[in-house]
Design an enzyme around this catalytic site. Structure first.
Site, PDB file in Angstrom:
ATOM      1  N   SER A 235       0.808  -1.225   0.000  1.00 32.13           N
ATOM      2  CA  SER A 235       0.000   0.000   0.000  1.00 32.13           C
ATOM      3  C   SER A 235       0.837   1.270   0.000  1.00 32.13           C
ATOM      4  O   SER A 235       0.380   2.318  -0.462  1.00 32.13           O
ATOM      5  CB  SER A 235      -0.931   0.008   1.218  1.00 32.13           C
ATOM      6  OG  SER A 235      -0.187  -0.138   2.419  1.00 32.13           O
TER       7      SER A 235
ATOM      8  N   ASP B  83      -4.471   7.134   9.922  1.00 27.74           N
ATOM      9  CA  ASP B  83      -4.150   5.804  10.447  1.00 27.74           C
ATOM     10  C   ASP B  83      -2.750   5.736  11.045  1.00 27.74           C
ATOM     11  O   ASP B  83      -2.372   4.757  11.693  1.00 27.74           O
ATOM     12  CB  ASP B  83      -4.314   4.725   9.375  1.00 27.74           C
ATOM     13  CG  ASP B  83      -3.410   4.933   8.156  1.00 27.74           C
ATOM     14  OD1 ASP B  83      -2.475   5.759   8.228  1.00 27.74           O
ATOM     15  OD2 ASP B  83      -3.641   4.275   7.123  1.00 27.74           O
TER      16      ASP B  83
ATOM     17  N   HIS C 167       0.163   5.293   6.765  1.00 31.78           N
ATOM     18  CA  HIS C 167       0.352   5.617   5.344  1.00 31.78           C
ATOM     19  C   HIS C 167       0.671   7.101   5.162  1.00 31.78           C
ATOM     20  O   HIS C 167      -0.039   7.967   5.681  1.00 31.78           O
ATOM     21  CB  HIS C 167      -0.899   5.243   4.553  1.00 31.78           C
ATOM     22  CG  HIS C 167      -1.180   3.771   4.568  1.00 31.78           C
ATOM     23  ND1 HIS C 167      -2.059   3.193   5.458  1.00 31.78           N
ATOM     24  CD2 HIS C 167      -0.667   2.762   3.821  1.00 31.78           C
ATOM     25  CE1 HIS C 167      -2.096   1.882   5.250  1.00 31.78           C
ATOM     26  NE2 HIS C 167      -1.256   1.601   4.267  1.00 31.78           N
TER      27      HIS C 167
END
Length: 252
Positions: free
Chosen positions: A73, A222, A225
């Site tokens: 990701s 979060d 990221h």
């Protein structure tokens, strides 16, 4: 000359003139045909040359070298409004600004583990790759995957690239885990990347999230990221290792 002969001469004159005219027409027609043939030949030669030049141009345009970013990701640009703001896109803009003939391919997949990467590497290698940036392992660590499995999967990916594309330069991106995963686990996890880089003589980025990981304003809600600004810093970290590989082609 008798009158009869004179009359016969007058009768023959139109025939002679017609014959000469007909002969002249044949000559003109032949000349036109030859001229048209030459023009057609010239036109065909010009068209052939144009097509050849176009093919050469197309070949030049499609001969760009490839930098492939194979990751999770972080590479994919999870959470960004525009994935072109992920570090591979930032690298492409940097490369374009230097007028380098490289295309950066983003092959990031959110949630990808080293096992998943091992499973899809054969398909990825169906294209020519000059530089292969390997950024995987974070999801293994966050899930508590046995370290031996993570190590083996990364080695398998490296072996596959080396086997299929021995001329490809591999850059291994190191990763670190948050301390809540336990000191022993996080320490051994970090060592996996350094050990593999040394063992396989790879180009190495010790920690791809250097100056970004753990910094609140550079990460999304979060806390994992990177934001757009975080990816710019991440791209700079990658560029520090990538630039020397491209140095001979960078225009001064």
């Amino acid at each position: 000359m008798s009158k009869a002969q004179n009359n016969q001469l007058h009768l023959n004159l139109p025939i002679l003139r017609s014959a000469k005219l007909l002969k002249f027409c044949y000559i003109i027609t032949a000349f036109v045909c030859v001229a048209c043939g030459e023009n057609s030949s010239n036109r065909n030669n010009t068209e052939t040359q144009t097509k050849t030049e176009k093919v050469d141009s197309d070949t030049t345009e499609t001969s760009a070298k490839t930098i492939l970013c194979f990751g999770d990701s972080i590479t994919a640009g999870y959470g960004l409004d525009d994935t072109e703001d992920a570090f591979p896109g930032v690298l492409q803009r940097k490369i374009d600004s230097l007028d380098l003939n490289y295309t950066v391919v983003n092959s990031g997949l959110s949630g990808e583990t080293t096992a998943g990467g091992k499973g899809r590497i054969d398909w990825i290698l169906n294209q020519e790759i000059d530089i292969f940036i390997l950024e995987l392992g974070a999801n293994d660590g966050l899930r508590g995957v046995p370290l031996s499995e993570t190590r083996a999967n990364l080695q398998a990916i490296i072996d596959t690239v080396r086997s299929k594309m021995p001329e490809t330069t591999i850059i291994l991106a190191g990763m670190e885990l948050p301390p809540n995963m336990g000191e022993d686990y996080t320490s051994e996890f970090r060592e996996i990347f350094a050990d593999l880089a040394q063992k396989n003589n790879l180009e190495f980025i010790p920690f791809i999230l250097k100056d970004v990981g753990g910094i609140k304003e550079l990460n999304q809600n979060d806390g994992i990221h990177p934001t757009v600004e975080g990816h710019k810093i991440l791209a700079h970290t990658v560029w520090e290792v990538l630039e020397p590989l491209l140095k001979s082609e960078i225009k001064k």
